[in-house]
Design a protein around this motif. Structure first.
Motif, PDB file in Angstrom:
ATOM      1  N   LEU A 144      -6.145   0.187   1.122  1.00 19.03           N
ATOM      2  CA  LEU A 144      -4.953   0.207   1.977  1.00 19.03           C
ATOM      3  C   LEU A 144      -4.343  -1.198   2.093  1.00 19.03           C
ATOM      4  CD1 LEU A 144      -3.140   1.805   3.975  1.00 19.03           C
ATOM      5  CD2 LEU A 144      -4.823   1.281   5.771  1.00 19.03           C
ATOM      6  N   ALA A 145      -5.207  -2.215   2.159  1.00 13.15           N
ATOM      7  CA  ALA A 145      -4.728  -3.585   2.386  1.00 13.15           C
ATOM      8  C   ALA A 145      -3.710  -4.039   1.336  1.00 13.15           C
ATOM      9  CB  ALA A 145      -5.917  -4.546   2.468  1.00 13.15           C
ATOM     10  N   PRO A 146      -4.027  -3.973   0.018  1.00 17.08           N
ATOM     11  CA  PRO A 146      -3.014  -4.428  -0.960  1.00 17.08           C
ATOM     12  C   PRO A 146      -1.770  -3.558  -0.958  1.00 17.08           C
ATOM     13  CG  PRO A 146      -4.973  -3.531  -2.082  1.00 17.08           C
ATOM     14  CD  PRO A 146      -5.304  -3.634  -0.629  1.00 17.08           C
ATOM     15  N   MET A 147      -1.938  -2.263  -0.704  1.00 11.17           N
ATOM     16  CA  MET A 147      -0.755  -1.384  -0.654  1.00 11.17           C
ATOM     17  C   MET A 147       0.198  -1.841   0.456  1.00 11.17           C
ATOM     18  SD  MET A 147       0.131   2.031   0.964  1.00 11.17           S
ATOM     19  CE  MET A 147      -0.325   3.605   0.323  1.00 11.17           C
ATOM     20  N   LEU A 148      -0.363  -2.166   1.626  1.00 12.53           N
ATOM     21  CA  LEU A 148       0.492  -2.597   2.735  1.00 12.53           C
ATOM     22  C   LEU A 148       1.056  -3.994   2.493  1.00 12.53           C
ATOM     23  CD1 LEU A 148      -1.511  -1.215   5.809  1.00 12.53           C
ATOM     24  CD2 LEU A 148       0.470  -0.198   4.652  1.00 12.53           C
ATOM     25  N   ASP A 149       0.283  -4.878   1.883  1.00 12.02           N
ATOM     26  CA  ASP A 149       0.802  -6.220   1.581  1.00 12.02           C
ATOM     27  C   ASP A 149       2.039  -6.123   0.682  1.00 12.02           C
ATOM     28  OD1 ASP A 149      -1.096  -7.481   3.113  1.00 12.02           O
ATOM     29  OD2 ASP A 149      -2.480  -7.822   1.437  1.00 12.02           O
ATOM     30  N   GLN A 150       1.952  -5.262  -0.330  1.00 15.05           N
ATOM     31  CA  GLN A 150       3.106  -5.088  -1.235  1.00 15.05           C
ATOM     32  C   GLN A 150       4.282  -4.454  -0.501  1.00 15.05           C
ATOM     33  OE1 GLN A 150       1.667  -2.868  -4.639  1.00 15.05           O
ATOM     34  NE2 GLN A 150       0.036  -4.359  -4.949  1.00 15.05           N
ATOM     35  N   LEU A 151       3.984  -3.481   0.350  1.00 16.11           N
ATOM     36  CA  LEU A 151       5.049  -2.807   1.097  1.00 16.11           C
ATOM     37  C   LEU A 151       5.791  -3.798   1.995  1.00 16.11           C
ATOM     38  CD1 LEU A 151       6.592  -0.369   2.302  1.00 16.11           C
ATOM     39  CD2 LEU A 151       4.623   0.024   3.794  1.00 16.11           C
ATOM     40  N   VAL A 152       5.042  -4.578   2.748  1.00 15.46           N
ATOM     41  CA  VAL A 152       5.653  -5.535   3.676  1.00 15.46           C
ATOM     42  C   VAL A 152       6.498  -6.554   2.906  1.00 15.46           C
ATOM     43  CG1 VAL A 152       5.119  -7.415   5.297  1.00 15.46           C
ATOM     44  CG2 VAL A 152       3.910  -5.233   5.477  1.00 15.46           C
ATOM     45  N   ALA A 153       6.005  -6.958   1.732  1.00 19.43           N
ATOM     46  CA  ALA A 153       6.721  -7.977   0.945  1.00 19.43           C
ATOM     47  C   ALA A 153       8.086  -7.483   0.484  1.00 19.43           C
ATOM     48  CB  ALA A 153       5.871  -8.385  -0.259  1.00 19.43           C
ATOM     49  N   ARG A 154       8.247  -6.183   0.264  1.00 20.07           N
ATOM     50  CA  ARG A 154       9.541  -5.722  -0.256  1.00 20.07           C
ATOM     51  C   ARG A 154      10.359  -4.922   0.745  1.00 20.07           C
ATOM     52  NH1 ARG A 154       8.985  -0.550  -3.762  1.00 20.07           N
ATOM     53  NH2 ARG A 154       7.170   0.427  -2.888  1.00 20.07           N
ATOM     54  N   ALA A 155       9.846  -4.731   1.964  1.00 18.98           N
ATOM     55  CA  ALA A 155      10.552  -3.844   2.896  1.00 18.98           C
ATOM     56  C   ALA A 155      11.747  -4.515   3.565  1.00 18.98           C
ATOM     57  CB  ALA A 155       9.593  -3.325   3.946  1.00 18.98           C
ATOM     58  N   ALA A 156      11.666  -5.800   3.878  1.00 13.33           N
ATOM     59  CA  ALA A 156      12.747  -6.514   4.575  1.00 13.33           C
ATOM     60  C   ALA A 156      13.165  -5.796   5.846  1.00 13.33           C
ATOM     61  CB  ALA A 156      13.953  -6.702   3.651  1.00 13.33           C
ATOM     62  N   GLY A 157      12.206  -5.251   6.566  1.00 12.48           N
ATOM     63  CA  GLY A 157      12.468  -4.543   7.817  1.00 12.48           C
ATOM     64  C   GLY A 157      11.140  -4.002   8.320  1.00 12.48           C
ATOM     65  N   PRO A 158      11.117  -3.449   9.535  1.00  7.82           N
ATOM     66  CA  PRO A 158       9.836  -3.027  10.106  1.00  7.82           C
ATOM     67  C   PRO A 158       9.233  -1.800   9.409  1.00  7.82           C
ATOM     68  CG  PRO A 158      11.646  -2.423  11.574  1.00  7.82           C
ATOM     69  CD  PRO A 158      12.249  -3.231  10.461  1.00  7.82           C
ATOM     70  N   VAL A 159       7.954  -1.901   9.103  1.00  9.59           N
ATOM     71  CA  VAL A 159       7.210  -0.764   8.561  1.00  9.59           C
ATOM     72  C   VAL A 159       5.953  -0.563   9.399  1.00  9.59           C
ATOM     73  CG1 VAL A 159       8.059  -0.932   6.183  1.00  9.59           C
ATOM     74  CG2 VAL A 159       6.039  -2.239   6.864  1.00  9.59           C
ATOM     75  N   GLY A 160       5.441   0.657   9.374  1.00  8.20           N
ATOM     76  CA  GLY A 160       4.247   0.966  10.148  1.00  8.20           C
ATOM     77  C   GLY A 160       3.388   1.986   9.439  1.00  8.20           C
ATOM     78  N   VAL A 161       2.251   2.277  10.052  1.00  2.93           N
ATOM     79  CA  VAL A 161       1.275   3.181   9.452  1.00  2.93           C
ATOM     80  C   VAL A 161       0.967   4.317  10.415  1.00  2.93           C
ATOM     81  CG1 VAL A 161      -1.058   3.363   8.489  1.00  2.93           C
ATOM     82  CG2 VAL A 161       0.286   1.298   8.082  1.00  2.93           C
ATOM     83  N   ASN A 162       0.951   5.526   9.881  1.00  2.00           N
ATOM     84  CA  ASN A 162       0.627   6.722  10.645  1.00  2.00           C
ATOM     85  C   ASN A 162      -0.861   7.037  10.501  1.00  2.00           C
ATOM     86  OD1 ASN A 162       0.347   9.986  10.227  1.00  2.00           O
ATOM     87  ND2 ASN A 162       1.722   9.490  11.885  1.00  2.00           N
ATOM     88  N   VAL A 163      -1.498   7.338  11.632  1.00  4.95           N
ATOM     89  CA  VAL A 163      -2.934   7.640  11.633  1.00  4.95           C
ATOM     90  C   VAL A 163      -3.146   8.995  12.301  1.00  4.95           C
ATOM     91  CG1 VAL A 163      -5.179   6.914  12.544  1.00  4.95           C
ATOM     92  CG2 VAL A 163      -3.574   5.186  11.712  1.00  4.95           C
ATOM     93  N   LEU A 164      -3.821   9.899  11.606  1.00  4.57           N
ATOM     94  CA  LEU A 164      -4.141  11.209  12.177  1.00  4.57           C
ATOM     95  C   LEU A 164      -5.521  11.125  12.822  1.00  4.57           C
ATOM     96  CD1 LEU A 164      -2.900  13.518   9.269  1.00  4.57           C
ATOM     97  CD2 LEU A 164      -1.832  13.225  11.520  1.00  4.57           C
ATOM     98  N   ILE A 165      -5.583  11.434  14.117  1.00  7.13           N
ATOM     99  CA  ILE A 165      -6.856  11.294  14.836  1.00  7.13           C
ATOM    100  C   ILE A 165      -7.986  12.129  14.206  1.00  7.13           C
ATOM    101  CG2 ILE A 165      -7.996  11.677  17.076  1.00  7.13           C
ATOM    102  CD1 ILE A 165      -6.209   9.181  17.006  1.00  7.13           C
TER     103      ILE A 165
END
Ligand SMILES: Cc1cc2nc3c(=O)[nH]c(=O)nc-3n(C[C@H](O)[C@H](O)[C@H](O)COP(=O)(O)O)c2cc1C
Length: 323
Positions: free
Chosen positions: A51-72
């Motif tokens: 998950l970590a590298p996937m989110l690092d890449q996402l944040v680098a190209r998003a240029a806006g707020p991103v978040g993660v959904n978690v199912l309990i």
């Protein structure tokens, strides 16, 4: 379009991409965030180290707020730490609001949110420390938490909590967005309409089924409950009938990260592009706003269509040409 939600998240458009297990992937979340909204990914069961590298890449190209959904029901606390240390928000769904999870998110500097289905659950989420709540009506595609339609639910939740409230369920047009903003919501959370975004990771057969469907073609069911029981979900009715006539198990395979995994008969996975097998017998989630899914468009065009149209409507120009 300035609201308490856009202020809190630091975005321009009062639109949140719904977390939608794997079909709303990094491409779609980045596109929505670049277009001014908030982009949510939902890579359930992806191990924290992947998950970590996937989110690092996402944040680098998003240029806006991103978040993660978690199912309990599928909670991985390590993934919560990874998500909260990299993204603007972590949101939870389908379990009682839990202050320890909220504190865990806050400890990394991210915002915490909970998608709820009743005013009582919204109050519990606020008391647990959430920074915003998402009120989900039963019109919603995917898993549905409560038993109330969006407007009465939104009304009650807005009365019950002080934190910004995001409205979810059946919102797919500028009129829907304008309606919930006029009612006091800070944003609309949109799932089904974004399944037709060019960047969504949706199997072509699923997309085709969505494009031809209307609200009456959806059904709230517990059919796709293998591995996730006692959780009603709204799907296209055709997939329930198809799945029940099939006996093969598993029905398909799907690629999640680096792994190819079997999709059990009547399991909850929706078909992504990487799915091979009996796609028609898988969970084809759709909300009651599905009639607005008529063509495949870039996410940025969907965001612009909704926000421009809602702005005109809120200025009182109800005759403006909006689709
Ligand atoms: C294909 C699909 C998958 C979904 N998966 C999730 C999920 O993984 N987590 C979650 O919190 N909600 C999920 N939902 C529900 C959304 O969060 C949201 O409540 C819903 O999409 C809003 O209604 P709408 O689809 O009518 O816009 C899903 C919805 C759809 C359509």
């Amino acid at each position: 379009m300035h609201t308490r939600f856009t202020e809190l998240l630091g975005c321009r458009a009062p639109i949140q991409l719904a977390g939608m297990g794997w079909v709303a992937g990094p491409d779609l979340a980045a596109a929505v965030a670049r277009a001014g909204g908030a982009g949510t990914v939902a890579p359930h069961m992806l191990p924290a180290p992947a998950l970590a590298p996937m989110l690092d890449q996402l944040v680098a190209r998003a240029a806006g707020p991103v978040g993660v959904n978690v199912l309990i029901p599928f909670l991985d606390p390590d993934a919560v730490d990874v998500a909260a240390s990299r993204t603007r928000y972590v949101e939870f769904f389908y379990g009682d609001p839990d202050h320890t999870l909220v504190e865990r998110v806050h400890a990394h500097g991210a915002l915490a949110a909970w998608q709820v289905g009743s005013p009582g659950e919204a109050v519990a989420a606020e008391q647990a420390g959430c920074d915003f709540v998402i009120a989900q009506g039963i019109e919603a595609g995917g898993h549905v938490r409560g038993s109330t339609a969006l407007l009465p639910l939104l009304d009650a939740v807005l009365d019950a909590v002080d934190v910004p409230v995001v409205a979810a369920g059946g919102i797919a047009t500028a009129r829907g967005l304008a309606a919930v903003l006029a009612a006091g919501a800070g944003a609309a959370r949109i799932g089904t309409r974004f399944l037709a975004a060019a960047e969504a990771d949706v199997h072509p057969d699923y997309r085709e089924a969505l494009v031809g469907a209307v609200a009456a073609d959806t059904e709230l069911t517990e059919a796709f409950s293998t591995t996730w029981p006692d959780a009603p979900h709204r799907v296209l009715r055709t997939c329930i009938t198809t799945a029940r006539t099939r006996t093969a198990d598993p029905v398909a395979t799907i690629v999640l990260g680096d792994a190819t995994v079997p999709v059990p008969r009547l399991g909850p996975m929706a078909p992504t592009r990487s799915t091979t097998g009996d796609v028609a017998a898988m969970a084809l989630y759709a909300g009651q706003g599905v009639a607005a899914v008529r063509e495949i468009l870039p996410a940025a065009e969907i965001v612009a269509e909704l926000t421009d149209g809602a702005e005109r409507l809120l200025r009182g120009d109800a005759r403006s040409s909006i689709s």
